[in-house]
Design an enzyme around this catalytic site. Structure first.
Site, short mmCIF file in Angstrom:
data_model
loop_
_atom_site.label_atom_id
_atom_site.label_comp_id
_atom_site.label_asym_id
_atom_site.label_seq_id
_atom_site.Cartn_x
_atom_site.Cartn_y
_atom_site.Cartn_z
N PRO A 1 70.92 14.35 -13.93
CA PRO A 1 70.15 13.65 -12.89
C PRO A 1 68.68 14.05 -12.80
O PRO A 1 67.96 13.60 -11.92
CB PRO A 1 70.87 14.07 -11.62
CG PRO A 1 71.28 15.49 -11.92
CD PRO A 1 71.62 15.53 -13.39
N TYR A 2 68.21 14.93 -13.72
CA TYR A 2 66.86 15.46 -13.59
C TYR A 2 65.80 14.35 -13.67
O TYR A 2 64.92 14.26 -12.82
CB TYR A 2 66.60 16.51 -14.67
CG TYR A 2 65.25 17.17 -14.60
CD1 TYR A 2 64.90 17.93 -13.48
CD2 TYR A 2 64.32 17.04 -15.64
CE1 TYR A 2 63.66 18.55 -13.41
CE2 TYR A 2 63.08 17.66 -15.57
CZ TYR A 2 62.75 18.41 -14.45
OH TYR A 2 61.53 19.01 -14.38
N GLY A 3 65.90 13.51 -14.71
CA GLY A 3 64.92 12.43 -14.86
C GLY A 3 64.87 11.51 -13.65
O GLY A 3 63.80 11.27 -13.09
N SER B 1 65.74 12.09 -10.62
CA SER B 1 65.25 12.78 -9.42
C SER B 1 63.73 12.82 -9.41
O SER B 1 63.10 12.67 -8.35
CB SER B 1 65.82 14.20 -9.34
OG SER B 1 65.24 15.06 -10.31
#
Length: 265
Positions: free
Chosen positions: A167-169, A171
């Site tokens: 989910p980093y991108g 977020s």
């Protein structure tokens, strides 16, 4: 450095600044005479990092703050205002990376369906909701004085949609959208909001330990953030809002800005 680019006496809160980009920005601002509060989830670690960055100058303090928790944010912001006697700039930097959900994300990226719901929520709560909670906690003071700045730290757009980066991108993409909304909401109140990103992978704790040395060497040093964050906190950036500044290209961005007259608009 021009006189209007001085940060002496500017009061700055940087979240998640015990290491990496946050610490590099804190060092750059303190070196310029700014008064800085850095935060971290662990109070003792934040205090230790602040002592190291401060180096006896009496400019840097550490405060424990979990940006995911509304009460912790409120307490941390209250302590920050007490330490600094107010606030001029918020730098939203606290974040966690892909290592927390996939330790091998650079060598063996996983599909989004392999991310646990708890892992997904933790990254979004930190990298997106955290930006909202801290900005929300400080903005009432900015509105009361009709002045203030928010700098939201981000990353390359390519990384936001890169394979295996959920989910980093997403977020960080959400944080950029939030930044545009913040800038629009605050423009008429004399409060300026901008996005700052390194412009490439940086050598920070978010990089897995197994990355080859030759790859790590090609990464940007965290100090790439120094010049643009000082400028964004200085009088020279008065009125600048809704900009997306790439630290790696900052010198050229500023040169163009001065050449085409944007600086006087």
């Amino acid at each position: 450095m021009r006189p209007d680019e001085s940060v002496a006496g500017v009061r700055v809160l940087i979240t998640g600044a015990t290491s990496g980009l946050g610490r590099a920005m804190a060092e750059a601002l303190a070196d310029g005479g700014a008064r800085v509060v850095i935060t971290g989830r662990d109070e003792s670690r934040a205090g230790h990092a602040a002592e190291q960055v401060d180096a006896g100058r009496g400019l840097v303090s550490g405060v424990g703050m979990d940006v995911r928790d509304e009460r912790s944010v409120a307490d941390g912001v209250e302590r920050t205002f007490g330490l600094l006697g107010g606030l001029d700039v918020l730098v939203n930097n606290a974040g966690i990376g892909m290592r927390t959900v996939d330790p091998e994300f650079l060598t063996r990226p996983r599909g989004f369906w392999e991310v646990t719901p708890d892992g997904f929520r933790d990254v979004v709560d930190t990298n997106l909701t955290g930006y909202f909670l801290v900005a929300r906690a400080v903005v009432s003071a900015f509105l009361a004085t009709g002045a203030g700045r928010i700098v939201n730290i981000s990353l390359n757009k390519e990384t936001m949609v890169r394979k295996g980066f959920a989910p980093y991108g997403p977020s960080r993409a959400g944080a950029e959208a939030l930044s545009r909304v913040m800038a629009a909401d605050l423009r008429d109140h004399g409060v300026w909001v901008n996005v700052l990103l390194p412009g490439g992978a940086t050598r920070t704790g978010m990089v897995p330990a197994g990355v080859p040395a030759e790859v790590r060497e090609r990464m940007l040093d965290a100090s790439v953030m120094a010049a643009p964050i000082r400028w964004l906190c200085s009088p020279a950036a008065e009125g600048v809002t809704d900009e997306r500044i790439v630290a790696r290209d900052f010198d050229e961005w500023l040169r163009v800005r001065r050449t085409d007259g944007s600086e006087r608009r």
